[in-house]
Each structure stands twice: as structure tokens, then as C-alpha cells.
Design a protein around this motif. Sequence first.
Motif, PDB file in Angstrom:
ATOM      1  N   TYR A   5      -3.938   1.091   7.978  1.00 31.62           N
ATOM      2  CA  TYR A   5      -3.947   1.190   6.515  1.00 31.62           C
ATOM      3  C   TYR A   5      -3.975   2.651   6.075  1.00 31.62           C
ATOM      4  N   ALA A  41      -2.429   2.862  -9.992  1.00 34.02           N
ATOM      5  CA  ALA A  41      -1.802   1.677  -9.399  1.00 34.02           C
ATOM      6  C   ALA A  41      -2.787   0.913  -8.533  1.00 34.02           C
ATOM      7  N   GLU A  80      -8.383  12.034  -1.521  1.00 29.88           N
ATOM      8  CA  GLU A  80      -7.599  12.382  -2.703  1.00 29.88           C
ATOM      9  C   GLU A  80      -8.391  13.320  -3.620  1.00 29.88           C
ATOM     10  N   TYR A 122      -5.685  -7.141  -2.372  1.00 29.98           N
ATOM     11  CA  TYR A 122      -5.967  -6.812  -0.982  1.00 29.98           C
ATOM     12  C   TYR A 122      -5.495  -7.884   0.003  1.00 29.98           C
ATOM     13  N   PRO A 168     -10.474  -2.484   1.892  1.00 34.19           N
ATOM     14  CA  PRO A 168     -11.234  -1.645   0.949  1.00 34.19           C
ATOM     15  C   PRO A 168     -11.791  -0.391   1.611  1.00 34.19           C
ATOM     16  N   TRP A 199       0.352   6.735  -6.640  1.00 36.96           N
ATOM     17  CA  TRP A 199      -0.834   7.603  -6.747  1.00 36.96           C
ATOM     18  C   TRP A 199      -0.427   9.078  -6.675  1.00 36.96           C
ATOM     19  N   ARG A 200       0.499   9.386  -5.774  1.00 32.11           N
ATOM     20  CA  ARG A 200       0.935  10.786  -5.643  1.00 32.11           C
ATOM     21  C   ARG A 200       1.593  11.294  -6.913  1.00 32.11           C
ATOM     22  N   LEU A 222       0.832  -1.207   0.000  1.00 33.46           N
ATOM     23  CA  LEU A 222       0.000   0.000   0.000  1.00 33.46           C
ATOM     24  C   LEU A 222       0.870   1.263   0.000  1.00 33.46           C
ATOM     25  N   ASP A 232       0.740   4.194  -2.705  1.00 29.19           N
ATOM     26  CA  ASP A 232       0.597   5.601  -2.339  1.00 29.19           C
ATOM     27  C   ASP A 232       1.620   6.474  -3.063  1.00 29.19           C
ATOM     28  N   ARG A 241      -9.330   6.897   1.348  1.00 25.64           N
ATOM     29  CA  ARG A 241      -8.211   7.528   0.664  1.00 25.64           C
ATOM     30  C   ARG A 241      -8.698   8.210  -0.625  1.00 25.64           C
ATOM     31  N   GLU A 276      -9.185   2.178   1.408  1.00 27.69           N
ATOM     32  CA  GLU A 276      -8.979   2.743   0.075  1.00 27.69           C
ATOM     33  C   GLU A 276     -10.118   3.705  -0.292  1.00 27.69           C
ATOM     34  N   MET A 310      -1.261   4.541   3.694  1.00 28.46           N
ATOM     35  CA  MET A 310      -1.628   5.222   2.441  1.00 28.46           C
ATOM     36  C   MET A 310      -1.404   6.719   2.565  1.00 28.46           C
ATOM     37  N   GLY A 311      -0.177   7.106   2.838  1.00 23.55           N
ATOM     38  CA  GLY A 311       0.166   8.524   2.850  1.00 23.55           C
ATOM     39  C   GLY A 311      -0.374   9.272   4.053  1.00 23.55           C
ATOM     40  N   ASN A 312      -0.561   8.555   5.144  1.00 25.45           N
ATOM     41  CA  ASN A 312      -1.074   9.130   6.375  1.00 25.45           C
ATOM     42  C   ASN A 312      -2.286  10.028   6.194  1.00 25.45           C
ATOM     43  N   HIS A 361      -7.241   4.501  -9.063  1.00 25.64           N
ATOM     44  CA  HIS A 361      -7.362   3.412  -8.091  1.00 25.64           C
ATOM     45  C   HIS A 361      -7.915   2.141  -8.738  1.00 25.64           C
TER      46      HIS A 361
END
Lengths: 484, 484
Positions: B287, A413, B165, A417, B155, A407-408, A400, A404, B161, B158, B291-293, B55
Amino acid sequence: SARVPRRTRALERTCAMSTGRRVCKVPKGTRDFLPEQMAIRQRVFALVTSVFERHGAVTIETPVFELKETLLGQYGEESKLIYDIADQGGELLSLRYDLTVPFARFLATHGIVSLKRYQLGRVYRRDQPAIARGRFREFYQCDFDIAGQHPPMVPDAEVLRVLIEVLDEFAALSPYHRQRLGSYQVKLSHRGLLDAILQLCGVPKELLRPICSSIDKLDKEPWDVVRKEMIDVKGLTAPCADRIGQFVTRAGKPRELLRELQADHSLCCGKFGAEEALADLERLFSYLEAMGNVLERCTLNLALARGLDYYTGLIFEAVLTDGSTPLGSIGAGGRYDRLVEDFAGKPVPCVGTSIGIERIFSLMEEAERELAQATGRVIRASKTQVLVVGIGKVDLVQRLKLCDELWRAHLAAECLYAERPKMARQLQYALERGIPVLAILGEDELAAGVVGLKRLSTQEQIQMQRGPPLVQAIRDWLASESNQ
Amino acid sequence: SARVPRRTRALERTCAMSTGRRVCKVPKGTRDFLPEQMAIRQRVFALVTSVFERHGAVTIETPVFELKETLLGQYGEESKLIYDIADQGGELLSLRYDLTVPFARFLATHGIVSLKRYQLGRVYRRDQPAIARGRFREFYQCDFDIAGQHPPMVPDAEVLRVLIEVLDEFAALSPYHRQRLGSYQVKLSHRGLLDAILQLCGVPKELLRPICSSIDKLDKEPWDVVRKEMIDVKGLTAPCADRIGQFVTRAGKPRELLRELQADHSLCCGKFGAEEALADLERLFSYLEAMGNVLERCTLNLALARGLDYYTGLIFEAVLTDGSTPLGSIGAGGRYDRLVEDFAGKPVPCVGTSIGIERIFSLMEEAERELAQATGRVIRASKTQVLVVGIGKVDLVQRLKLCDELWRAHLAAECLYAERPKMARQLQYALERGIPVLAILGEDELAAGVVGLKRLSTQEQIQMQRGPPLVQAIRDWLASESNQ
């Protein structure tokens, strides 16, 4: 309450009593679209939209339902196919039947007197569905119209050019597309010319529309059958029908037939406006020749009459053929100069075309499937560019984190799971979906701050430092994939 | 016929008698969108779609109406807001109320057990419109959902996220966008945790949903008012309400509040499933940190209960703030594990989010107008790249021929339809629409086979040979325009 119809109450009772599952089907004549079909539909819409925008058109949106009053009396006999919203208090509403009447209402509502617009939207017809023949109760229309006072026949020519450009772009996609969409013919006619011809043949004014709808059957019936209908059903005399027959069975190359008609003294007698209509067509042909000689794709065909009452000038229809036999309509339209006036005070002349988008969609679907099969590629529903793959003890959280990062960088991507999925499962996931790049993370890669990259089309494999080098390497691969 | 309702017949009579114009308004609570608004809406949709596709989500389409039976009993009290189609024979139909129930029906219909899908579509609610507050009867929903059996809370993470985003991408567009969309908070809660807390506080099972809807009012009402409703209207005892109050007024940083709740022995007694819900939240937080906090954008807020009955686990709501005061919801969602099972035999757990797209659209519209004003640019509705301009005796046919050359090169080109329009009018047309390049044709240019090119942003002017050199020069200018 008294408002709830009897059938609804019965349905509520049935649902309340039932302990089982709900039915799960779509209404008759409607469809769900699955992801793969949607990918193809989106390509169709994007291509059509790009042609419309290339001609400077803007888009608008109107509600899916209109006041019932807006639609009443616009569609002649077809009005019985309009879906009404239940009267639950408040206004009486109907689902839109096409995009043309709402467009005219839109121009009137906002006092707009000049607009080149396109619109893609679903319309509703409570017709007997014929799924096999592509007739649905809910389907997309895809319209391009030019509203405004302009020099005669210039917008008409651009509308035709747009229709032809759309069809040619589809045919250019691949040999599979060309085979299905490459062969067509645009039939041209003119309401003003037809009306003049009918009057010169002795048709009384009140029979102009009924006789037009007889003529419109000439694409399905031979002249003898249509002639009989004119005499037996519509009440014409035999000599009158025969005079009509001499004109409406004529079709041919536009310039040639136009010259013949211009030389015909019975037509050009200064009455009923035949000369004006012929001059219109002559202008149109010049503009079509200037616009890349799209006149070559057209025929002048006096048997084309078109059903709808609102047309006032040019009318046309694009028909797919397999070289010789016609295979059905793929687009049509014409000039309607009085529809906006019907709503607003001001007259706003309009001309437009509707693309047979559902037909194009099903032919595209066939062509895309054949193309995919021939090239050994899958039809992609998702746009995922990178599958982040874990091997060994690398867990979900590590994958993950890499997702990330991607995605940034605005890369698409995904990862599976599961906590530690098998390599074979991950690879299969990528192959089934046509994901072009694998980003592979093992314990060694994690420790070294690198990622293994694998390109599935070429089997190339490299290792890149995480961060900008990784992102750049993926971008380079993706750019060369899309150029292939 | 007996089928035609009385009101329709009256309306038909009125229309038939009336000699004047038709009314030309849209139905109450609906809107037309003008070209400039559509340009902004398309940017909003494109941005949201690009995040969803990043995603790995695919899209589907379902009909705008469903069998009435499909929607019955899904929306509790709100069911009265569903639009029904008039009973014109055949099936009983209703316009869709959201995209979630049709999605569940779609999965069941096609036997799909795993899918990450997004869907943009219009939904219909016969509510009292409040145009100023952005409440319409026809509006877009924009949903991202993940269906399938997956390890717990992956999930869910995500989906959160994705919501975050989307909001961050809008805020990143410009300072004007950031000012309106940059400050928000995602409130998290969990239906399982709420149910456990209520049962531990002594709420009988049949009161769980009614008490939840009282709790849901805590974003608008102080605890005292909600407490009074629980006692006076819902029939709780005062001590029971007070015990609830100790929990549901708690909100704070997710990790901190989670630790407090985990340490609370009254919660963690092995009954009602509170431990499981807390373990869910702990997993979710890990998670979200991976995923980028994005956990930093969240609070845990036990006052969040969400109205809809179908949620079964995580629930959340993104709320815009101006730093401190909440300004309303901009997205929400949660887990609904039993909805698909309601249609099909198989249980297909789902979690998803709906983006507050109409709200984002109106904020975007404000921001784009301010940005355009600040930069002195126009908001472009058309995508025209080149205006073909004629000077002197150059006529329309010559300009159309040049347009044709550009269209063939896939450039978006227009010319005015007049035979020989004044230069000032042509220039004004380009400036008002933000068309970046003029292609100028005079008699000299025509004779020499060249075109004068003028770039309006820099006032550069060059002359190019017609054909590939002309096309390349325009492409170069356009590329550097879009990089500015």
C-alpha cells in the motif's frame, strides 16, 4: 504517599477492583463537539476572525492556567467559581476565568504598551451548569481589545464598530441567519457618568459600587423593586433613590438623550466629572457616525451598569431582541484603564469587547440546519472534493494510486478501504457526505489511462486523460460549485 | 472555610497585605505567544490541517479535562505527571495528558465505530520543563487517527502517508525549510512481530513489556548496555538476551529485511504469530508503494519498541536526521486496537499518528526568520492590506470614513488614531508591519472625491475615484502581490 488525597485513593481502589468497563462520560458542564458541529464552529470562528483581522488586529496566546495570584481579587464575588489546579508541589495555579485578566498580565509581562489584539480561547467557571440556557463550565471567549494611549474614544468607537460588524456579518449569511441574529441593539453607558450621577444624587463614595450592582438589575427587575433594594438593603434615603430613579430609568436615541443630559444643569455643575463623561460620549458618537453610522444600532441607556469592577469609562452590551423583547446578551465590553497598571508599573489604558460566541454558535447551528434542509444539501463535516470509485475488477491498490495522484495535486480525495466495494455503497458514501465529484475507474478506463468524472450536483459525466487534464477538469468543476 | 487549603489562605493574606504590584509571570513550563510567533504557528497549523483534510479527515473537540478515572492507569509510570484539578467538591478531574485516550473515550461515549479524525489541542504534563530542548508542561498535540473495522493495514498505510506528506510539505516551503525538515526517516516496527520474536527467544510472557522497554533504549544506548540491563535488571539468561540481540539490532530497507525475516525458519514456525505480523508488513509495504512510493522514506527497524502500553500492531517513529545522525523524533504513532473496548462494549480498532508540532514550529520559526532576512521582508503578524494615510489638514474622521468604505468592501484597513499624524510616522507604521498599500487622502483628493494609491513593493502610485474603482484597483494590486 501523604500527597494523594483520600478520594483519589478510593477511586484507584475502585478502578483496580473493577473488572468491567470504565465510565465514558465527559465532566459535568463540559461537552464534546461532533464533526458536523465542529464544521459550523469553524465557520463561526473564521467569520469572527476575518472581521478582527480586517481591523488590523493580531492574535496572541496565553496559557490555559495562570498563577493563582494573578487571578486573585479580580472577579469579586465570582472568584469562588475559579477552578484551582491541585497542589501537587510547585506553584499554585488556577484555570483562566476570562481572557481579559490574562491579556492585562500578558501586556505587563512583555512590557507592551500598545496592541490591537484578538484572542479565541476556552475559559473555565465552576458554575452550576444550565445546559439548556447555554451555560457551561468550559466555553469559548472571543475577545477584541485595543491597548495603548490614544486620543479619547477613538479605539472605543472601533471596538463597537467591530462588535456590530461581526453581528451584521452573521445576519447577512442567509435569511435563516438574519431571522436569528439580525435584530439587536447595543446599549451604551459610561462608568464616569454613572458615578457622577450617583454622587450628585447624594450617594456616598463607599456605596457607589453596591448601588451600581443594584442598577445593573434593571434589565430584569422593574424600578420599584430596584428602588426598594437601594433603600432597604443598601441603606439609601428615599429622596436619594428617587433622584437616582430620574436618571437611570432613562434610555433612548444616543444623540437625543445626550442633548437632554447636556442641558441638565443639575448634572453640569463642574463637579464629579459629568461634563467630561458627556464630552466623551459626544466624541464617541461622532466617530461612530463616521464609521458607517453604526450609531444607529445603539441606544444610550443609563440603566446599564455592568458587574465587573475593572471598568473605568465606556461600557456597553449588545442584546438580541425579537424586534421588541430582549432575548439576552450577545456581546459586551468596556474600557478598563487601570488593570494593566495593577500588574506593571506603566499605565496602559485598554478597551475591548467579548463576543458571545457560544450563543452565536447555537443560533448558527439552528440556522445552518434549516438552511441545509431548505436547500436539500448536507452540512459537510469533511472537505473531501473527490471520491475515487472503483467498478468491476479494479482493486484497492489501483484506487489508492489515483488518490495519490490527486493528493499530489493538492486535491482532497478519498476512496473506500474495501478491496472491491459495491458501486451503490460508494455512491451512498459520496451522497451522505456531500462529496461533489466522483472519479470512476473501471478496467477500460485503467487500460486507456483515463478516468470517468461525474459531478453529482448536475449529473454531468465526462472522461479525462489522467494527469494534468484530469486535475484541471476537477478544479474547474469545484470552482463553479463554490460559485453557486 | 474548611475547603480552602492552607497555602491558598496564606497567599490571600499576602496579596491583601501587599500594597505593591502583582507578579506578572506565566506558570513554570508554560509560554505566552507573541503576535509574530502566532502568525508562524497559524501557518504551521493551517498546513497540517490542509493535509489532514485532503485525506478526508474531520475534526472533533473534547474538554481540556477529563474525569480522573478516564485517565487512570492509561499511562503507566508517566501517570505521576498528570495534572489534577483541586477537589472543590463534585467530580475528580484531571487535565488531559494526550489526545489519544480522550479520542478513545469520545468514540465510546458517542457509540461511534468508524471515524477518520484529526485534532489539534493542548495537553498537559507536570514534567520537569527543559525549555531549551523544547519540553514544556503545556504544549500542542496534533493527531490524525483512523478508527474502524477495515481491511488489514490499509488505514495504517494512509496514516503513514499523512505523516510523510506533512513533513514533505514543510520541507517544500523554501530552501531554508528544506534544510531543517527535509531529511528524515520513518522507522517501522510491529508489536506483534516483537512479541513473537521475544517469545521465540524464550522470554516469559510476564517479561514481554519490561523487555520491550529495554529494547526501546536502543536509540540511545549501545546493545551491550541494553543486554546488561536485560540480564542484570530484568533477569534474562545470557543466551536468551543474545538470541534477542540477533533480531533487535537489525534495521534496513523494508523489503530487504522483510525477505530475510520471512526466510528465517526460526521465526516462521507457526507459533506466536510471527507469520501474521510479517504478512501485515508485506501488505503495508504494497500500500505504501501504491501511495506514491512513500516506502522509500521508511526503514524496518526492530529496535523500535515504543513506550506506551496500548499499542497492538504497527508502531512507527519519524526521526529528523542531518543526513546521518538522528536529531530527535518529529512524529510517531501506531495501532491500538483495544483502547476503545476498554471504555465501551464494542471493539473499535484504531491507528494514528501524532505530529511533533512544537518541534516543527520551532524549526519553522528559524526558517521563516532566515527567509524573511534573505528576502528583506518582515514577518507579518497582522493581515492589514491598506493603511489609510492623511496629509495636510485631513483629519481623523475623514480617514475613518475611508476605512469604513474599505471595511465594507471586505478589505483589511487601518489608520493611525492621532488627529493629524505626520506623514513619516504613517509611512513607518506601514513599512514596519509590511502593509502593502497606502490609500492617501489630502485636501485636494477629498475635494475631488479621489484617493491616491501607493504600492510599497513597486513604488507605483495612481489616483482612483472613490467607490468601486478604488476597491477594484486595490484588489488587483493585492492579487499580484500574493502571486509574487
